[in-house]
Design a protein around this motif. Sequence first.
Motif, PDB file in Angstrom:
ATOM      1  N   ILE A  53      14.975   0.567  12.008  1.00  0.00           N
ATOM      2  CA  ILE A  53      13.776   1.294  11.580  1.00  0.00           C
ATOM      3  C   ILE A  53      14.234   2.462  10.705  1.00  0.00           C
ATOM      4  O   ILE A  53      15.248   3.098  10.996  1.00  0.00           O
ATOM      5  N   LEU A  54      13.501   2.709   9.628  1.00  0.00           N
ATOM      6  CA  LEU A  54      13.888   3.753   8.678  1.00  0.00           C
ATOM      7  C   LEU A  54      12.742   4.755   8.489  1.00  0.00           C
ATOM      8  O   LEU A  54      11.627   4.536   8.933  1.00  0.00           O
ATOM      9  N   ASP A  55      13.073   5.789   7.735  1.00  0.00           N
ATOM     10  CA  ASP A  55      12.075   6.737   7.237  1.00  0.00           C
ATOM     11  C   ASP A  55      11.329   7.506   8.312  1.00  0.00           C
ATOM     12  O   ASP A  55      10.278   7.092   8.775  1.00  0.00           O
ATOM     13  N   PHE A  56      11.895   8.640   8.660  1.00  0.00           N
ATOM     14  CA  PHE A  56      11.309   9.465   9.712  1.00  0.00           C
ATOM     15  C   PHE A  56      10.629  10.701   9.139  1.00  0.00           C
ATOM     16  O   PHE A  56      10.352  11.657   9.845  1.00  0.00           O
ATOM     17  N   GLY A  57      10.357  10.662   7.825  1.00  0.00           N
ATOM     18  CA  GLY A  57       9.759  11.814   7.155  1.00  0.00           C
ATOM     19  C   GLY A  57       8.366  12.166   7.642  1.00  0.00           C
ATOM     20  O   GLY A  57       7.912  13.287   7.495  1.00  0.00           O
ATOM     21  N   MET A  58       7.658  11.192   8.223  1.00  0.00           N
ATOM     22  CA  MET A  58       6.296  11.453   8.714  1.00  0.00           C
ATOM     23  C   MET A  58       6.260  11.661  10.216  1.00  0.00           C
ATOM     24  O   MET A  58       5.193  11.780  10.812  1.00  0.00           O
TER      25      MET A  58
END
Length: 304
Positions: free
Chosen positions: A158-163
């Motif tokens: 899982i990627l992208d923890f910006g939100m």
Amino acid sequence: MAQELVQLQPGTQVERWTIDKKLGEGGFGAVYKVTDPTGSYALKVEGVNEQIQVLKMEVFVLTELAKKCGRHFCKIEDKGRFGSFNYVVMTLVGKSLQDLRKEGPGQHMSMGTAISCGIQCLESLEDLHGIGYLHRDVKPGNYTIGRIELNEQRKVYILDFGMCRKFTNDQGVIRKPRAAAGFRGTVRYAPISCHMQRELCRKDDVETWIYMCVELTTGNLPWKNVQDMNAVGDYKRRCRAEPFIKELFGGCPREYVEILQYVDSLKYYDAPNYQMCYGLMRKAITSMNAQEFPYDWEKGPGGF
């Protein structure tokens, strides 16, 4: 006024990392493939003057997960500041589930592959929730498989923890919901709470995950061509009851319906029963008479 995105040319050195090529860019910065003597990695950059510092959240979340031995997460190799940008170097991964889905016949995965990948995707959310964070942007484009050359083509990342948002306080107690929360995430996969501008909770990540599983399984979500955000929310609500429920779950295992009905019954403070969901997903593999392995992309030339 949007900041200029940092652009790095192939061959450029950033500390010990050599830029190989650009892999893509999001709203806040670009991702590059980089190498050092130990191998290939991904380098994410973000201008130091960006209004929203996404990388900080990414690093924090991945560091917390590493302490807990998260099962589906990239490892941070290096981080720092270089000139006018911050950077983080992490595990280089393979293709996204979105791309892999589109490569399949009918733009969907085989039943066994879709369900099995779905299980791994939920495990990653369970781990994330376990450290007190919601992802809030669960979608096939934010999941990838590992690299084939590392023999990781059966591992989902899982990627992208910006939100991400922390839903617990420092004592691990769940924070009270805000009266109104702005829309976060991607309209196609967003949970109904998001359309209602309500504070999101763990069950919302799981609801979004179900929509994603449907799309991986059938290649379709009934509202995918609806432009208006409110109309999409209405469509999702309508798909909870007969006869429309068939429109959402046509071609899916009936266990998906059971999971959605269970998730819809949860309240803001409830912890989802992940084990029950895995059990239903495993049951779906059997009831659909599906084969879990090999995954579609392992099946010879072109992967299918």
